[in-house]
Design an enzyme around this catalytic site. Structure first.
Site, short mmCIF file in Angstrom:
data_model
loop_
_atom_site.label_atom_id
_atom_site.label_comp_id
_atom_site.label_asym_id
_atom_site.label_seq_id
_atom_site.Cartn_x
_atom_site.Cartn_y
_atom_site.Cartn_z
N ASN A 93 27.07 68.84 46.28
CA ASN A 93 26.62 67.60 45.65
C ASN A 93 25.28 67.13 46.24
O ASN A 93 24.59 67.90 46.88
CB ASN A 93 27.71 66.52 45.70
CG ASN A 93 27.68 65.67 44.44
OD1 ASN A 93 26.65 65.13 44.07
ND2 ASN A 93 28.81 65.56 43.77
N ARG A 94 24.93 65.88 45.99
CA ARG A 94 23.55 65.43 46.22
C ARG A 94 23.35 64.72 47.55
O ARG A 94 24.25 64.02 48.03
CB ARG A 94 23.14 64.48 45.08
CG ARG A 94 23.03 65.20 43.76
CD ARG A 94 22.73 64.26 42.60
NE ARG A 94 22.55 65.04 41.37
CZ ARG A 94 23.55 65.56 40.67
NH1 ARG A 94 24.81 65.35 41.02
NH2 ARG A 94 23.31 66.27 39.59
N HIS A 119 23.50 70.62 45.99
CA HIS A 119 24.30 71.82 46.24
C HIS A 119 23.68 72.79 47.25
O HIS A 119 23.66 74.01 47.05
CB HIS A 119 24.53 72.56 44.91
CG HIS A 119 25.46 71.83 43.98
ND1 HIS A 119 26.39 70.91 44.40
CD2 HIS A 119 25.60 71.90 42.62
CE1 HIS A 119 27.06 70.45 43.34
NE2 HIS A 119 26.60 71.01 42.26
N HIS A 193 32.88 75.59 42.72
CA HIS A 193 32.33 75.02 41.49
C HIS A 193 32.84 75.75 40.24
O HIS A 193 32.06 76.05 39.34
CB HIS A 193 30.80 75.04 41.56
CG HIS A 193 30.13 73.96 40.80
ND1 HIS A 193 30.40 73.72 39.46
CD2 HIS A 193 29.23 73.02 41.17
CE1 HIS A 193 29.66 72.71 39.05
NE2 HIS A 193 28.94 72.26 40.07
N SER A 194 34.15 76.01 40.18
CA SER A 194 34.68 76.66 38.98
C SER A 194 34.64 75.71 37.79
O SER A 194 34.89 74.51 37.92
CB SER A 194 36.11 77.13 39.21
OG SER A 194 36.09 78.27 40.05
N TYR A 195 34.32 76.27 36.64
CA TYR A 195 34.32 75.55 35.36
C TYR A 195 35.56 76.01 34.59
O TYR A 195 35.65 77.19 34.25
CB TYR A 195 33.10 75.92 34.52
CG TYR A 195 31.78 75.34 34.96
CD1 TYR A 195 31.17 75.70 36.16
CD2 TYR A 195 31.10 74.45 34.12
CE1 TYR A 195 29.94 75.19 36.52
CE2 TYR A 195 29.87 73.93 34.47
CZ TYR A 195 29.29 74.30 35.67
OH TYR A 195 28.07 73.79 36.02
N ASP A 265 30.10 62.79 35.32
CA ASP A 265 29.49 63.56 36.40
C ASP A 265 29.56 62.67 37.63
O ASP A 265 28.55 62.26 38.19
CB ASP A 265 28.04 63.93 36.03
CG ASP A 265 27.48 65.02 36.94
OD1 ASP A 265 28.12 65.35 37.94
OD2 ASP A 265 26.38 65.51 36.63
N GLN A 303 34.57 65.50 42.38
CA GLN A 303 33.52 65.32 41.37
C GLN A 303 34.08 65.81 40.04
O GLN A 303 34.43 66.98 39.90
CB GLN A 303 32.27 66.13 41.74
CG GLN A 303 31.09 65.95 40.79
CD GLN A 303 30.25 64.70 41.10
OE1 GLN A 303 30.50 64.00 42.08
NE2 GLN A 303 29.27 64.43 40.27
N GLU A 331 35.51 69.27 41.38
CA GLU A 331 34.98 69.77 42.65
C GLU A 331 35.48 68.86 43.77
O GLU A 331 34.99 67.74 43.91
CB GLU A 331 33.45 69.77 42.61
CG GLU A 331 32.85 70.55 41.47
CD GLU A 331 31.47 70.01 41.06
OE1 GLU A 331 30.58 69.93 41.91
OE2 GLU A 331 31.29 69.67 39.88
C1 GLA Z 1 27.57 69.21 39.78
C2 GLA Z 1 26.63 68.10 39.58
C3 GLA Z 1 26.11 68.15 38.19
C4 GLA Z 1 25.46 69.49 37.90
C5 GLA Z 1 26.43 70.58 38.19
C6 GLA Z 1 25.76 71.93 38.07
O1 GLA Z 1 28.75 69.02 39.13
O2 GLA Z 1 27.18 66.84 39.85
O3 GLA Z 1 25.19 67.11 37.98
O4 GLA Z 1 24.33 69.62 38.73
O5 GLA Z 1 26.94 70.44 39.48
O6 GLA Z 1 25.08 72.08 36.88
#
Ligand code: GLA
Length: 367
Positions: A93-94, A119, A193-195, A265, A303, A331
């Site tokens: 994350n940020r 990340h 970070h699995s989708y 998000d 997240q 996440e």
């Molecule tokens: C996280 C972030 C999103 C995006 C994804 C990757 O979930 O919070 O804003 O950057 O990763 O695309």
């Protein structure tokens, strides 16, 4: 293809095999490890980025589908910008303004997300080649991945020794255990970070999935998706997932936070009972297939991201395309920008301490 452990009938015992997954852009060979359990569920993991490439679990009629987004080969992951399935670090994350202070010293990171760091930087743990080792585990098949993140890598202090153990259990759970030690005071926040799309990857949007999150509060953000510091009550907001609610039910509401995120998000503050074990963070149900996923974790936050930046342009596994909102992420993590937010749970790791967190994705079905 090499069978690594154990020998014996795959359908009864589970197995782990290893095959080549190609070469990284700088020519390093990487592998794909395929872990199968006694029920025929299967997870494929590459040591490039410690990435979960596929995760195959049954639906209510026993039909297996791959429920995570990804690419067919390492090139896709090397070029990809979405962090599909990867281990994210050193700081998931940020971090606001791409800097933080430890003991009076300012550490400056790359601004790879507007003004902020995202990340782990330009070459985060998702781009690293990890050392892999198969392990025997009492409840399934395990793969241990290790990586040494050197002092100063991506601007972070301290040589950080990281170990991630993935286990596919015989009851269809994927457990991820993260450990780290450092030789200098640093910050650490690791996640996967699995989708997910429980109807199967490439099968359309996830707006109908029913989601419950064990959270009474969330961390609202500014326009750069950095938390303002407030812990806001979810009551009367589209972030109230205390009861099962379709992901898409409120996603287009006229809500300032949803607009800032382009959808969900956001970090939700988990209702963690006292004690150090894992607790339930979220539960997702996909009604047409009956697939259910529960997320259990030792982490204080999650997240929730609805694939708002997916654009359907790059080709995914088996030619699938991944348009906006064709997957969701949960996440597990410490809160975004914690190094700059003294009121958030600490992400500081000191020499002599061991970072240790566990997250488990448990799969089952509902009739
Ligand atoms: C996280 C972030 C999103 C995006 C994804 C990757 O979930 O919070 O804003 O950057 O990763 O695309």
């Amino acid at each position: 293809m090499t069978t690594l452990a154990p020998t014996g009938a795959k359908s009864q015992l589970g197995s782990t095999t290893k095959k080549s997954f190609g070469k990284t852009p700088d020519g390093q060979p990487v592998d794909l490890y395929v872990l199968t359990n006694k029920n025929g569920s299967e997870v494929s993991i590459t040591n490039y980025g410690g990435t979960v490439v596929s995760l195959k679990v049954p639906d209510r009629s026993g039909k297996i589908a791959d429920v995570v987004l990804g690419y067919d080969n390492v090139e896709g992951y090397a070029e990809g910008k979405s962090y599909f399935g990867a281990i994210v670090g050193r700081y998931g994350n940020r971090i606001g303004h791409a800097q933080f202070v430890l003991d009076g010293k300012t550490y400056t990171l790359a601004k790879n997300n507007g003004e902020n760091s995202l990340h782990g930087g330009v070459n985060g743990f998702n781009k690293a080649v990890w050392t892999a080792k198969t392990l025997s585990s009492k409840d399934g098949q395990s793969l241990e991945l290790s990586y040494l993140s050197k002092d100063g890598e991506e601007g972070f202090p301290g040589n950080l020794k990281v170990t991630v153990i993935y286990t596919l259990t015989d009851d269809n759970a994927l457990r991820i255990e993260y450990s780290a030690t450092t030789d200098k005071k640093t910050v650490v926040n690791l996640t996967n970070h699995s989708y997910f799309n429980l109807a199967g990857q490439g099968s359309g949007d996830i707006l109908g999935h029913l989601l419950t999150i064990e959270a009474d509060k969330f961390t609202p953000v500014d326009s750069g998706l950095i938390p303002t510091g407030e812990l806001r009550d979810v009551v009367d907001t589209p972030f109230d997932f205390r009861k099962p609610t379709a992901i898409g039910a409120r996603i287009n509401q006229d809500d300032q936070q949803l607009k800032l995120g382009g959808g969900y998000d956001h970090n939700l503050v988990l209702r963690r009972p006292a004690g150090s074990g894992e607790s339930l963070a979220a539960r997702v149900v996909e009604a047409t297939t009956g697939r259910v996923m529960e997320v259990w974790t030792t982490e204080p936050g999650v997240q929730f991201y609805t694939g708002n930046f997916l654009d359907g342009k790059s080709a995914g596994k088996g030619g699938a395309t991944y348009p906006k909102r064709s997957a969701f992420c949960l996440e597990t993590q410490h809160f975004p920008d914690s190094p700059n937010q003294p009121k958030f749970p600490s992400v500081v790791l000191n020499p002599g301490q061991r970072y240790h967190t566990v997250t488990t994705y448990k799969f089952s079905v509902e009739k």
